[in-house]
Each structure stands twice: as structure tokens, then as C-alpha cells.
Scaffold this motif. Structure first.
Motif, short mmCIF file in Angstrom:
data_model
loop_
_atom_site.label_atom_id
_atom_site.label_comp_id
_atom_site.label_asym_id
_atom_site.label_seq_id
_atom_site.Cartn_x
_atom_site.Cartn_y
_atom_site.Cartn_z
N VAL A 64 1.03 -1.01 0.00
CA VAL A 64 -0.21 0.04 -0.10
C VAL A 64 0.70 1.38 -0.06
O VAL A 64 0.47 2.49 -0.59
N MET A 65 1.96 1.18 0.60
CA MET A 65 3.09 2.17 0.99
C MET A 65 3.85 2.24 -0.63
O MET A 65 4.02 3.29 -1.22
N TYR A 66 4.37 1.15 -0.96
CA TYR A 66 5.35 1.22 -1.94
C TYR A 66 4.90 0.81 -3.26
O TYR A 66 5.80 0.84 -4.38
N GLY A 67 3.68 0.25 -3.41
CA GLY A 67 3.39 -0.20 -4.65
C GLY A 67 3.20 0.62 -5.95
O GLY A 67 3.19 1.67 -5.80
N SER A 68 2.92 0.08 -6.99
CA SER A 68 2.71 1.26 -7.88
C SER A 68 1.70 2.22 -7.85
O SER A 68 0.54 1.60 -7.46
N SER A 69 1.99 3.21 -7.93
CA SER A 69 1.20 4.55 -7.22
C SER A 69 -0.09 4.59 -8.19
O SER A 69 -0.12 4.58 -9.46
N ILE A 70 -1.44 4.62 -7.50
CA ILE A 70 -2.57 5.01 -8.10
C ILE A 70 -2.82 6.43 -7.85
O ILE A 70 -3.06 6.90 -6.90
N SER A 71 -2.66 7.12 -8.91
CA SER A 71 -2.97 8.69 -8.94
C SER A 71 -2.25 9.46 -7.79
O SER A 71 -2.78 10.55 -7.12
N GLY A 72 -1.09 8.97 -7.37
CA GLY A 72 -0.27 9.47 -6.37
C GLY A 72 -0.81 9.30 -4.90
O GLY A 72 -0.06 10.16 -4.05
N PHE A 73 -1.86 8.68 -4.87
CA PHE A 73 -2.63 8.66 -3.48
C PHE A 73 -2.06 7.45 -2.76
O PHE A 73 -2.15 7.37 -1.30
N ILE A 74 -2.13 6.15 -3.35
CA ILE A 74 -2.03 5.00 -2.56
C ILE A 74 -1.22 3.90 -3.74
O ILE A 74 -1.44 4.13 -4.80
N GLY A 75 -0.38 3.00 -3.10
CA GLY A 75 0.24 2.32 -3.75
C GLY A 75 -0.71 1.09 -3.98
O GLY A 75 -1.80 0.79 -3.50
N ILE A 119 -7.11 -3.70 17.33
CA ILE A 119 -7.87 -3.51 16.08
C ILE A 119 -7.25 -2.01 15.69
O ILE A 119 -7.07 -2.14 14.28
N PHE A 120 -7.37 -1.03 16.37
CA PHE A 120 -6.89 0.45 15.92
C PHE A 120 -5.27 0.21 15.43
O PHE A 120 -5.11 0.72 14.31
N SER A 121 -4.61 -0.37 16.01
CA SER A 121 -3.19 -0.65 15.82
C SER A 121 -3.11 -1.18 14.35
O SER A 121 -2.04 -0.98 13.51
N PHE A 122 -3.80 -2.27 14.15
CA PHE A 122 -3.57 -2.87 12.98
C PHE A 122 -4.17 -2.24 11.85
O PHE A 122 -3.43 -2.35 10.82
N ILE A 123 -5.34 -1.50 12.05
CA ILE A 123 -5.80 -0.57 10.75
C ILE A 123 -4.66 0.53 10.48
O ILE A 123 -4.54 0.99 9.33
N MET A 124 -3.90 0.86 11.68
CA MET A 124 -3.02 2.01 11.51
C MET A 124 -1.79 1.51 10.72
O MET A 124 -1.31 2.22 9.63
N THR A 125 -1.49 0.24 10.80
CA THR A 125 -0.16 -0.25 9.97
C THR A 125 -0.49 -0.80 8.66
O THR A 125 0.44 -0.87 7.91
N ILE A 126 -1.86 -0.94 8.38
CA ILE A 126 -2.17 -1.50 7.00
C ILE A 126 -2.71 -0.54 6.12
O ILE A 126 -2.96 -0.58 5.00
N ILE A 127 -3.41 0.81 6.69
CA ILE A 127 -4.30 1.59 5.91
C ILE A 127 -3.60 2.93 6.19
O ILE A 127 -3.04 3.62 5.21
N ILE A 128 -3.94 3.53 7.67
CA ILE A 128 -3.70 4.91 7.78
C ILE A 128 -2.30 5.32 7.76
O ILE A 128 -1.72 6.26 6.69
N TYR A 129 -1.16 4.55 8.02
CA TYR A 129 0.16 5.08 8.00
C TYR A 129 0.60 4.65 6.53
O TYR A 129 1.31 5.51 6.03
N PRO A 130 0.41 3.50 6.10
CA PRO A 130 0.83 3.15 4.68
C PRO A 130 0.54 4.33 3.51
O PRO A 130 1.25 4.64 2.61
#
Length: 391
Positions: A64-75, A119-130
Motif C-alpha cells: 500500500v505504501m510502495y506499490g505502483s502508485s494509483i493517482s499519487g494517493f496509494i500504492g 484493532i486500531f493498531s492493525f488498521i494504522m499499520t495497514i491503511i492509515i500509515y501506509p
């Protein structure tokens, strides 16, 4: 791999190990600055940040962080990482993700459900932060394309964690007895020795956090660049601690221990964005500014806004992370203050909005807070069935 690539990989590995060790520092700071009856719960939360951060970021967060960028917003999300990824790079980025998650822990300490926090920690590391990281550290991210600079993550890691922590603290509410008749009541940490040791460990680990973000060590230019990062990091921490010490001495008549410790952390957070882009004198000035600002911010949030943040996480990471990102535009010819401000504000808004959505959903479903009885008894016994300090 040639020798320069091997040296670069070794430096990243060593730096990643230092950042991993910062989790111990966060655990000690949060434990020492809060009540003894919640020490075990804090240990478990910080361990879970490493566990869910490692698994979640490996499973999908890294792509999600480093994959091929989708419109500069998300990998582009790809289950179980990126094909051909160098594992030492994945490790280095994983410990950063765990750091972003654990910042929230201190602000909600002493009254938050363990299950909700996981649960929040998990969401932080897979969505919010990446997603936040993809905006700049993915070369095709929209902020990267604007020329925004955040060398090691004042905004991407610290401000995102700090502003998320603010929402958590607001929605979970203050600890029982924190405010009486609208007046803030001091709830001293049970062991400042542990807290101080934690700050020193964090200070040490920050040399890996910032120094490793050079991401290379195979040439004379890289060695010089890492040297600049390390001296800037150290000077900002020292100046931040000194500024907080003397400011509290002048304001309250005595040098405050916990504020001095937070001053060091504030300086470290502030310089993280620009540690590779400013001169040592500027790093010291930035640290001094952060050391004063963090004291003012902690007091304002506690006494005026009446938001209970037991360890000062919002001020140290949110306020000083945003501050350092903007100040980079003042002190470095490499950065533009308007671009830096746009980036800093964007990360603040992103964290506030996403954290509000996630915490609100958790609050109306499984709940954020333990019962009054459990809070009074202590989360060690209520959530884990054992205390840390047993005779």
C-alpha cells in the motif's frame, strides 16, 4: 551485490535493529509516566504493536505504501508484499510502521480496552500509515511530485501517530479523577526512572531512525550525509531538553523532570523531517523551539482543552512533528515553506479524519473504554489477570 550495496544494506539492517529497540523505549516511557496498576497492559499494547505491525505491514501495508502508485494517493495493494522485495528494506520499513502505531498507546493509557486498541493498531499499520507514507516516500506520490520533504518522518510517522492519538484521547475521555470542577488534577507517573531510561533508549534508537533513512552507506558522500544526520539528531535532542528545562525553571521556579524528558523527544521529532537538509546550527535552533513549544502545548491541551494525554504524545509527536515539517521550509534552502505547510497540514487532516472514523466505529460497536470498576482496579488485573509488581 557490490561492496557499496553491501555496506548500504548493512547500515539499513543495523538502523532497523535500533528502531526496533525503540519499542522498548516507548514501553518504558509510557509505563513510567503512568500508574503502576496499568504497567502490564502497557507492555502488552506495545508488544502487540510489534506483532500486528509486523504481520499487517508484511501482509499488505508495505505494498500500500510502495506499490505502483494509483493517482499519487496509494500504492497498489498486493497481498504479502511486493514481488522481488529486498527483505532488509521490508524489515526497516516495518519497524517504522510499528512506531507510528505505538504513539497512540500513551495518549489513551489507563482506560482503553485492550481488544479495541489492537484493532486500531492493525488498521494504522495497514491503511492509515501506509497511505500517508505513499504520498511522499513512494516516488510517484502526490507530495513527492510537489517537492515536499520529510526525510525520516516528522509528519509521515510522528504527526500521523500524534494526531491519531489526539482523536483517541478525546473519544475515550479522561481518566477518572483527572478533572475536578473543570480543573486539571496531576496524576504523577509511578516511576520517572523508568521513563527517563525509556527516553534515553529512544534517543539512541533515533540515530537508526534518522540515520538509516539515508538508505545508503556505500560512498564518501553517503558517509558525510549520515554524519550530518546523526549530529543534527543529537543536537536537536540536546537543545530540546535544555530549552524545556530552562523554560520550566523560569516559568515554575524549578526545572521539571518530565517536561525536560519530553523536551528531548520533542527535539528529536522536530528534526526528523529535515535532519539531512539543514546545518547543525539550524538543527539546534529547531530543537530549542520544539523544547519550548512542547511544554506550552502539553499545558494547553491538559488545562485549557481538558484532553487527558498521560504522556504528552499529542504534543511531542503531533504538534512537534507538524512544527518540524514546516520549520524545514524556514531553515533549509532545499525546501519551500508553502509546500512544507501544505504537506504538514495534509498529514494532520488525514490522521484526524481517519482516526475519527475508525475510533468512532469502534466506539459504537465494541466500545473504547473499560468499565469504571475495571479502570479503578487497574487494567493489569482487569484485562490480563495479573499485576506487574507482585510481592
Amino acid at each position: 551485490m557490490d561492496t557499496s550495496a553491501i555496506m548500504g544494506a548493512l547500515w539499513i539492517i543495523i538502523s532497523g535493529i535500533l528502531v526496533f529497540f525503540m519499542q522498548a523505549g516507548f514501553t518504558l516511557v509510557e509505563t513510567g509516566f503512568t500508574r503502576s496498576k496499568n504497567a502490564g497492559n502497557i507492555i502488552m499494547k506495545n508488544i502487540m504493536d510489534l506483532i500486528v505491525g509486523s504481520l499487517g505491514f508484511w501482509a499488505i501495508g508495505y505494498s500500500v505504501m510502495y506499490g505502483s502508485s494509483i493517482s499519487g494517493f496509494i500504492g497498489t495493494p498486493e497481498l504479502f508484499g511486493l514481488a522481488g522485495t529486498k527483505n532488509f528494506e521490508l524489515f526497516f520499513q516495518t519497524v517504522f510502521a510499528a512506531t507510528a502505531a505505538t504513539i497512540v498507546s500513551g495518549a489513551v493509557a489507563g482506560r482503553t480496552k485492550f481488544s479495541t486498541y489492537i484493532i486500531f493498531s492493525f488498521i494504522m499499520t495497514i491503511i492509515i500509515y501506509p497511505i500517508a507514507g505513499s504520498w511522499q516516500w513512494n516516488g510517484d506520490g502526490w507530495l513527492a511530485q510537489m517537492g515536499f520533504i520529510d526525510f525520516a518522518g516528522s509528519s509521515i510517522v510522528h504527526a500521523v501517530g500524534g494526531w491519531s492519538a489526539l482523536i483517541g484521547a478525546i473519544l475515550v475521555g479522561p481518566r477518572i479523577g483527572k478533572y475536578k470542577d473543570g480543573v486539571s488534577q496531576a496524576i504523577p507517573g509511578h516511576n520517572l526512572l523508568i521513563g527517563a531510561l525509556g527516553v534515553m533508549i529512544l534517543w539512541l534508537g533515533w540515530f537508526g531512525f534518522n540515520g538509516g533513512s539515508q538508505l545508503a552507506f556505500g560512498s564518501e558522500e553517503d558517509v558525510d550525509a549520515v554524519g550530518l544526520v546523526l549530529i543534527n539528531t543529537n543536537l536537536a535532542a540536546a537543545a530540546g531538553a535544555a530549552a524545556a528545562l530552562f523554560y520550566t525553571w523560569l516559568r515554575y521556579g524549578q526545572p521539571d523532570i518530565s517536561m525536560t524528558l519530553n523536551g528531548a523527544l520533542a527535539g528529536l521529532v522536530c528534526i526528523t523531517a529535515g535532519c539531512g537538509n539543514v546545518e547543525p546550527g539550524a538543527a539546534a535552533i529547531m530543537g530549542m523551539i520544539a523544547g519550548v513549544v512542547v511544554v506550552i502545548s502539553i499545558t494547553f491541551i491538559d488545562e485549557t482543552l481538558k484532553i487527558d494525554d498521560p504522556v504528552g504524545a499529542v504534543s511531542v509527536h503531533g504538534v512537534c512533528g507538524t512544527l518540524g515539517t514546516i520549520l524545514l521550509g524556514v531553515f533549509s534552502p532545499d525546501a519551500d515553506i508553502l509546500t512544507q505547510t501544505i504537506g504538514a497540514v495534509s498529514y494532520m487532516v488525514w490522521a484526524l479524519v481517519l482516526a475519527f472514523i475508525v475510533f468512532t466505529i469502534l466506539k459504537v460497536t465494541i466500545g473504547l473504554r473499560v468499565s469504571e470498576k475495571e479502570e479503578i482496579e487497574g487494567l493489569d488485573k482487569a484485562e490480563h489477570g495479573i499485576g506487574v509488581y507482585n510481592e
